[in-house]
Design an enzyme around this catalytic site. Structure first.
Site, short mmCIF file in Angstrom:
data_model
loop_
_atom_site.label_atom_id
_atom_site.label_comp_id
_atom_site.label_asym_id
_atom_site.label_seq_id
_atom_site.Cartn_x
_atom_site.Cartn_y
_atom_site.Cartn_z
N ASN A 1 0.63 -1.05 -0.24
CA ASN A 1 -0.07 0.15 0.00
C ASN A 1 0.97 1.59 -0.24
O ASN A 1 1.96 0.91 0.04
CB ASN A 1 -0.98 -0.05 0.86
CG ASN A 1 -0.08 -0.27 3.04
OD1 ASN A 1 0.56 0.71 2.42
ND2 ASN A 1 -0.25 -1.33 3.33
N ASP B 1 1.29 -8.83 1.48
CA ASP B 1 2.55 -8.00 1.96
C ASP B 1 2.92 -8.36 3.32
O ASP B 1 3.82 -8.33 4.01
CB ASP B 1 1.48 -6.58 1.90
CG ASP B 1 2.67 -5.24 2.43
OD1 ASP B 1 3.73 -5.16 2.76
OD2 ASP B 1 1.76 -4.13 2.48
N SER C 1 -3.44 -6.58 -6.58
CA SER C 1 -4.70 -5.83 -6.55
C SER C 1 -5.40 -7.18 -6.31
O SER C 1 -7.02 -6.44 -6.27
CB SER C 1 -5.27 -5.04 -7.68
OG SER C 1 -4.34 -3.92 -7.35
N1 APR Z 1 2.28 -15.36 -2.04
C1 APR Z 1 1.32 -15.33 -3.88
N2 APR Z 1 -0.14 -14.64 -3.23
C2 APR Z 1 -0.49 -14.60 -2.20
C3 APR Z 1 0.60 -14.48 -0.97
C4 APR Z 1 1.18 -15.13 -1.02
N3 APR Z 1 1.89 -15.66 -0.10
N4 APR Z 1 -0.43 -14.67 -0.12
C5 APR Z 1 -1.78 -14.12 -0.29
N5 APR Z 1 -2.10 -14.26 -2.60
C6 APR Z 1 -2.46 -13.65 -3.36
C7 APR Z 1 -3.81 -12.70 -2.65
O1 APR Z 1 -4.52 -14.64 -3.13
C8 APR Z 1 -4.01 -12.62 -4.16
O2 APR Z 1 -4.48 -12.94 -4.74
O3 APR Z 1 -1.69 -12.23 -3.43
C9 APR Z 1 -2.98 -11.69 -4.46
C10 APR Z 1 -3.00 -9.82 -3.73
O4 APR Z 1 -3.66 -9.92 -2.99
P1 APR Z 1 -3.37 -9.28 -1.83
O5 APR Z 1 -2.30 -9.47 -0.71
O6 APR Z 1 -5.69 -9.11 -0.98
O7 APR Z 1 -2.65 -7.38 -2.54
P2 APR Z 1 -3.99 -6.66 -3.02
O8 APR Z 1 -5.41 -6.61 -3.41
O9 APR Z 1 -3.20 -5.82 -3.69
O10 APR Z 1 -3.78 -5.73 -1.70
C11 APR Z 1 -3.15 -4.03 -0.99
O11 APR Z 1 -3.37 -4.67 0.85
O12 APR Z 1 -1.85 -6.16 2.07
C12 APR Z 1 -2.46 -4.98 2.01
O13 APR Z 1 -0.71 -3.48 2.75
C13 APR Z 1 -1.25 -4.88 1.30
O14 APR Z 1 -2.96 -2.42 1.64
C14 APR Z 1 -2.23 -3.30 1.05
C15 APR Z 1 -2.88 -4.14 -0.16
#
Ligand code: APR
Length: 173
Positions: A27, A37, A119
Protein backbone atom coordinates in the site's frame (compact mmCIF):
# COMPACT_ATOMS: atom_id res chain seq x y z
CA UNK A 1 13.31 -15.93 -26.98
CA UNK A 2 9.78 -14.59 -27.55
CA UNK A 3 8.34 -12.58 -24.62
CA UNK A 4 5.61 -15.15 -23.89
CA UNK A 5 8.23 -17.92 -23.64
CA UNK A 6 9.96 -15.95 -20.87
CA UNK A 7 6.81 -16.01 -18.69
CA UNK A 8 5.98 -18.91 -16.35
CA UNK A 9 3.26 -19.74 -13.85
CA UNK A 10 3.72 -21.05 -10.32
CA UNK A 11 1.00 -21.97 -7.86
CA UNK A 12 1.87 -21.33 -4.24
CA UNK A 13 3.58 -18.96 -1.83
CA UNK A 14 5.69 -16.30 -3.55
CA UNK A 15 7.99 -16.05 -0.50
CA UNK A 16 9.26 -19.59 -1.22
CA UNK A 17 10.69 -18.69 -4.63
CA UNK A 18 14.43 -18.49 -5.23
CA UNK A 19 14.32 -15.72 -7.82
CA UNK A 20 16.38 -12.55 -7.94
CA UNK A 21 13.40 -10.38 -6.99
CA UNK A 22 9.87 -10.91 -5.76
CA UNK A 23 7.23 -8.22 -6.10
CA UNK A 24 5.14 -7.12 -3.14
CA UNK A 25 1.56 -5.88 -3.55
CA UNK A 26 1.96 -3.10 -1.00
CA UNK A 27 0.00 0.00 0.00
CA UNK A 28 1.11 3.63 -0.33
CA UNK A 29 2.67 3.69 3.15
CA UNK A 30 4.98 0.73 2.34
CA UNK A 31 4.74 -0.12 6.03
CA UNK A 32 3.19 -3.57 5.69
CA UNK A 33 -0.33 -4.98 5.75
CA UNK A 34 -2.17 -8.26 5.28
CA UNK A 35 -2.25 -10.63 2.30
CA UNK A 36 0.97 -11.10 0.37
CA UNK A 37 2.42 -7.94 1.96
CA UNK A 38 2.10 -9.48 5.44
CA UNK A 39 3.55 -12.79 4.23
CA UNK A 40 6.57 -11.06 2.68
CA UNK A 41 7.27 -8.94 5.78
CA UNK A 42 6.99 -12.02 8.03
CA UNK A 43 9.34 -14.06 5.84
CA UNK A 44 11.87 -11.26 5.26
CA UNK A 45 12.06 -10.23 8.92
CA UNK A 46 11.98 -6.89 10.76
CA UNK A 47 14.91 -5.39 8.84
CA UNK A 48 12.56 -5.02 5.89
CA UNK A 49 10.21 -2.71 7.78
CA UNK A 50 13.18 -0.62 8.89
CA UNK A 51 14.31 -0.13 5.28
CA UNK A 52 10.73 0.59 4.13
CA UNK A 53 10.38 3.34 6.76
CA UNK A 54 13.20 5.22 5.03
CA UNK A 55 11.48 5.14 1.62
CA UNK A 56 8.73 7.62 2.47
CA UNK A 57 5.93 5.70 0.77
CA UNK A 58 5.06 5.04 -2.85
CA UNK A 59 2.22 6.27 -5.06
CA UNK A 60 -0.24 3.91 -6.74
CA UNK A 61 1.25 2.53 -9.96
CA UNK A 62 4.84 3.21 -8.89
CA UNK A 63 7.49 0.85 -7.48
CA UNK A 64 10.45 0.87 -5.06
CA UNK A 65 13.18 -1.71 -4.43
CA UNK A 66 14.59 -3.02 -1.13
CA UNK A 67 16.79 -5.92 -0.08
CA UNK A 68 15.16 -9.32 0.47
CA UNK A 69 16.75 -9.96 3.89
CA UNK A 70 15.78 -13.48 5.08
CA UNK A 71 14.04 -14.39 1.81
CA UNK A 72 15.67 -16.56 -0.84
CA UNK A 73 15.07 -13.62 -3.18
CA UNK A 74 17.86 -11.05 -3.02
CA UNK A 75 15.49 -8.13 -3.65
CA UNK A 76 11.89 -7.09 -3.10
CA UNK A 77 10.18 -4.72 -5.49
CA UNK A 78 7.27 -3.02 -3.75
CA UNK A 79 4.49 -1.73 -5.93
CA UNK A 80 1.09 -0.29 -5.08
CA UNK A 81 -1.84 -1.56 -7.11
CA UNK A 82 -5.10 0.35 -7.55
CA UNK A 83 -8.20 -0.37 -5.49
CA UNK A 84 -10.64 -1.76 -8.07
CA UNK A 85 -13.36 0.65 -9.16
CA UNK A 86 -14.30 -0.48 -12.67
CA UNK A 87 -13.08 2.74 -14.28
CA UNK A 88 -10.58 2.44 -17.19
CA UNK A 89 -8.06 4.30 -15.05
CA UNK A 90 -7.52 1.24 -12.81
CA UNK A 91 -6.31 -0.90 -15.72
CA UNK A 92 -3.80 1.82 -16.62
CA UNK A 93 -2.56 1.99 -13.02
CA UNK A 94 -2.31 -1.80 -12.76
CA UNK A 95 -0.30 -1.93 -16.01
CA UNK A 96 1.99 0.77 -14.57
CA UNK A 97 2.69 -1.47 -11.56
CA UNK A 98 3.96 -4.20 -13.89
CA UNK A 99 5.92 -1.80 -16.14
CA UNK A 100 7.56 0.09 -13.27
CA UNK A 101 8.46 -3.12 -11.41
CA UNK A 102 9.97 -4.60 -14.58
CA UNK A 103 11.85 -1.36 -15.19
CA UNK A 104 13.47 -1.58 -11.73
CA UNK A 105 14.37 -5.22 -12.45
CA UNK A 106 15.93 -4.22 -15.78
CA UNK A 107 17.84 -1.32 -14.19
CA UNK A 108 19.15 -3.66 -11.49
CA UNK A 109 20.01 -6.29 -14.10
CA UNK A 110 17.87 -8.84 -12.22
CA UNK A 111 17.69 -12.11 -14.12
CA UNK A 112 14.37 -13.33 -12.71
CA UNK A 113 11.36 -11.74 -11.04
CA UNK A 114 8.13 -13.13 -9.56
CA UNK A 115 4.84 -11.23 -9.36
CA UNK A 116 1.80 -11.99 -7.21
CA UNK A 117 -1.67 -11.14 -8.58
CA UNK A 118 -1.37 -7.45 -7.69
CA UNK A 119 -4.67 -5.87 -6.51
CA UNK A 120 -6.58 -9.19 -6.71
CA UNK A 121 -7.05 -9.66 -2.95
CA UNK A 122 -7.93 -6.87 -0.55
CA UNK A 123 -8.05 -4.37 -3.46
CA UNK A 124 -10.77 -6.52 -5.16
CA UNK A 125 -9.57 -6.42 -8.79
CA UNK A 126 -11.35 -9.26 -10.68
CA UNK A 127 -8.80 -11.99 -11.46
CA UNK A 128 -9.74 -12.46 -15.09
CA UNK A 129 -9.43 -8.78 -15.93
CA UNK A 130 -6.24 -8.40 -13.91
CA UNK A 131 -4.58 -11.43 -15.50
CA UNK A 132 -4.98 -9.94 -18.98
CA UNK A 133 -3.54 -6.61 -17.86
CA UNK A 134 -0.62 -8.40 -16.18
CA UNK A 135 0.42 -10.65 -19.07
CA UNK A 136 -0.04 -7.95 -21.73
CA UNK A 137 1.92 -5.29 -19.84
CA UNK A 138 4.67 -7.87 -19.18
CA UNK A 139 4.74 -9.05 -22.80
CA UNK A 140 5.04 -5.45 -24.04
CA UNK A 141 7.87 -4.72 -21.64
CA UNK A 142 9.80 -7.91 -22.42
CA UNK A 143 9.47 -7.24 -26.15
CA UNK A 144 11.77 -4.25 -25.74
CA UNK A 145 14.04 -5.45 -22.90
CA UNK A 146 16.23 -8.58 -22.61
CA UNK A 147 16.20 -8.19 -18.80
CA UNK A 148 14.62 -9.69 -16.75
CA UNK A 149 15.14 -12.89 -18.69
CA UNK A 150 12.41 -14.75 -16.77
CA UNK A 151 9.11 -13.60 -15.23
CA UNK A 152 7.12 -15.88 -12.92
CA UNK A 153 3.51 -15.18 -11.98
CA UNK A 154 3.06 -16.69 -8.50
CA UNK A 155 -0.61 -17.45 -7.96
CA UNK A 156 -1.86 -18.42 -4.55
CA UNK A 157 -5.15 -20.09 -5.48
CA UNK A 158 -6.08 -22.61 -8.17
CA UNK A 159 -8.63 -20.07 -9.49
CA UNK A 160 -5.93 -17.44 -9.91
CA UNK A 161 -3.67 -19.99 -11.62
CA UNK A 162 -6.43 -20.87 -14.10
CA UNK A 163 -7.14 -17.22 -14.90
CA UNK A 164 -3.48 -16.62 -15.71
CA UNK A 165 -3.27 -19.83 -17.73
CA UNK A 166 -6.07 -18.54 -19.94
CA UNK A 167 -4.57 -15.08 -20.26
CA UNK A 168 -1.17 -16.53 -21.21
CA UNK A 169 -2.74 -18.93 -23.71
CA UNK A 170 -4.45 -15.96 -25.37
CA UNK A 171 -1.24 -14.00 -25.95
CA UNK A 172 0.53 -17.18 -27.14
CA UNK A 173 -2.11 -17.99 -29.77
N1 APR B 1 2.03 -15.69 -2.22
C1 APR B 1 1.45 -15.39 -3.39
N2 APR B 1 0.25 -14.77 -3.48
C2 APR B 1 -0.36 -14.45 -2.31
C3 APR B 1 0.19 -14.74 -1.03
C4 APR B 1 1.46 -15.40 -1.02
N3 APR B 1 2.06 -15.70 0.12
N4 APR B 1 -0.69 -14.28 -0.08
C5 APR B 1 -1.74 -13.76 -0.73
N5 APR B 1 -1.56 -13.87 -2.07
C6 APR B 1 -2.43 -13.44 -3.17
C7 APR B 1 -3.88 -13.21 -2.88
O1 APR B 1 -4.58 -14.45 -2.91
C8 APR B 1 -4.27 -12.30 -4.05
O2 APR B 1 -4.58 -13.07 -5.22
O3 APR B 1 -1.96 -12.17 -3.62
C9 APR B 1 -3.00 -11.51 -4.34
C10 APR B 1 -3.05 -10.06 -3.92
O4 APR B 1 -3.80 -9.94 -2.72
P1 APR B 1 -3.45 -8.95 -1.52
O5 APR B 1 -2.23 -9.42 -0.82
O6 APR B 1 -4.67 -8.75 -0.75
O7 APR B 1 -3.00 -7.57 -2.30
P2 APR B 1 -3.89 -6.40 -2.95
O8 APR B 1 -5.22 -6.86 -3.41
O9 APR B 1 -2.98 -5.73 -3.94
O10 APR B 1 -4.18 -5.43 -1.73
C11 APR B 1 -3.13 -4.64 -1.21
O11 APR B 1 -3.43 -5.42 1.02
O12 APR B 1 -1.97 -6.38 2.49
C12 APR B 1 -2.50 -5.22 2.06
O13 APR B 1 -0.72 -3.68 2.49
C13 APR B 1 -1.48 -4.27 1.47
O14 APR B 1 -3.07 -2.55 1.79
C14 APR B 1 -2.44 -3.35 0.82
C15 APR B 1 -3.47 -4.27 0.20
Amino acid sequence: MKPAARMELFQGDITSLAVEAIVNAANESLLGGGGVDGAIHRAAGPELLAECRGLGGCQTGEARVTAGYRLSAAHIIHTVGPVYSGSPRVAELLASCYRNSLLLAAEGDFDSIAFPAISCGIYAYPLREASHVAVRATRDFLAQSPTPRKVIFALFSPAAFRAYEEALAQIRS
